[in-house]
Design an enzyme around this catalytic site. Structure first.
Site, PDB file in Angstrom:
ATOM      1  N   TYR A   1       0.827  -1.196   0.000  1.00 30.12           N
ATOM      2  CA  TYR A   1       0.000   0.000   0.000  1.00 30.12           C
ATOM      3  C   TYR A   1       0.862   1.247   0.000  1.00 30.12           C
ATOM      4  O   TYR A   1       1.898   1.303   0.622  1.00 30.12           O
ATOM      5  CB  TYR A   1      -0.915   0.035   1.222  1.00 30.12           C
ATOM      6  CG  TYR A   1      -1.961  -1.027   1.235  1.00 30.12           C
ATOM      7  CD1 TYR A   1      -2.754  -1.273   0.117  1.00 30.12           C
ATOM      8  CD2 TYR A   1      -2.176  -1.795   2.364  1.00 30.12           C
ATOM      9  CE1 TYR A   1      -3.722  -2.243   0.128  1.00 30.12           C
ATOM     10  CE2 TYR A   1      -3.152  -2.773   2.381  1.00 30.12           C
ATOM     11  CZ  TYR A   1      -3.922  -2.982   1.266  1.00 30.12           C
ATOM     12  OH  TYR A   1      -4.880  -3.944   1.287  1.00 30.12           O
ATOM     13  N   HIS A   2       0.404   2.217  -0.708  1.00 29.76           N
ATOM     14  CA  HIS A   2       1.049   3.520  -0.701  1.00 29.76           C
ATOM     15  C   HIS A   2       0.333   4.386   0.324  1.00 29.76           C
ATOM     16  O   HIS A   2      -0.849   4.190   0.599  1.00 29.76           O
ATOM     17  CB  HIS A   2       0.960   4.165  -2.084  1.00 29.76           C
ATOM     18  CG  HIS A   2       1.678   3.394  -3.132  1.00 29.76           C
ATOM     19  ND1 HIS A   2       3.017   3.549  -3.360  1.00 29.76           N
ATOM     20  CD2 HIS A   2       1.260   2.451  -3.992  1.00 29.76           C
ATOM     21  CE1 HIS A   2       3.385   2.740  -4.331  1.00 29.76           C
ATOM     22  NE2 HIS A   2       2.340   2.064  -4.724  1.00 29.76           N
ATOM     23  N   ALA A   3       1.024   5.335   0.874  1.00 31.90           N
ATOM     24  CA  ALA A   3       0.405   6.226   1.840  1.00 31.90           C
ATOM     25  C   ALA A   3      -0.789   6.917   1.195  1.00 31.90           C
ATOM     26  O   ALA A   3      -0.662   7.575   0.164  1.00 31.90           O
ATOM     27  CB  ALA A   3       1.417   7.253   2.324  1.00 31.90           C
ATOM     28  N   SER A   4      -1.926   6.722   1.759  1.00 36.92           N
ATOM     29  CA  SER A   4      -3.143   7.344   1.247  1.00 36.92           C
ATOM     30  C   SER A   4      -4.222   7.268   2.316  1.00 36.92           C
ATOM     31  O   SER A   4      -4.057   6.595   3.327  1.00 36.92           O
ATOM     32  CB  SER A   4      -3.610   6.646  -0.042  1.00 36.92           C
ATOM     33  OG  SER A   4      -3.913   5.297   0.206  1.00 36.92           O
TER      34      SER A   4
END
Length: 131
Positions: A62-65
């Site tokens: 996951y990417h920071a979001s």
């Protein structure tokens, strides 16, 4: 948070996912291209072994979001024009406004958010100049 699975359901999903990937590569259309399974390896068979493999080698992608969710509800940080609720003149225009993690890389949706944010800011500036 009710949208997250229980630990037991998470474990079943992980093991099921590993078994599913194996079934894809065993399908006749792909099997002819597979020399051998490298990871987790053909000796890793049981649910417990697959789960142990996942625990030892798994990581999030996951990417920071989703830390400044968009919406008009109690947990939303920004509105539909990316303005921070309760703070005049501040907008958040990045992946943090996504309400949920996308199922793909966040690059394209983030670019779309940025393009939309830029258009909103330009339109607001145009309206101020016209007034």
């Amino acid at each position: 948070n009710p949208r997250y699975l229980s630990e037991d359901a998470d474990q079943r999903a992980i093991v099921g996912g590993l078994r599913f990937v194996r079934s894809l590569f065993a399908a006749p259309s792909l099997a002819k291209y597979v020399v051998r399974e490298k990871v987790p390896g053909p000796d890793v068979r049981s649910d417990a072994e697959l789960l142990d493999y996942a625990r030892q080698n798994g990581a999030t992608v996951y990417h920071a979001s989703c830390s400044c969710m968009m919406g008009n509800h109690a947990t939303a940080v920004v509105d539909s024009e990316l303005r921070v609720h309760g703070i005049d003149g501040l907008r958040v225009i990045d992946a943090s406004v996504m309400p949920a993690v996308t199922s793909t890389n966040t690059n394209a949706p983030t670019i779309m958010i940025a393009e939309k944010g830029a258009a909103i800011i330009k339109e607001a500036a145009r309206q101020r100049l016209a007034a």
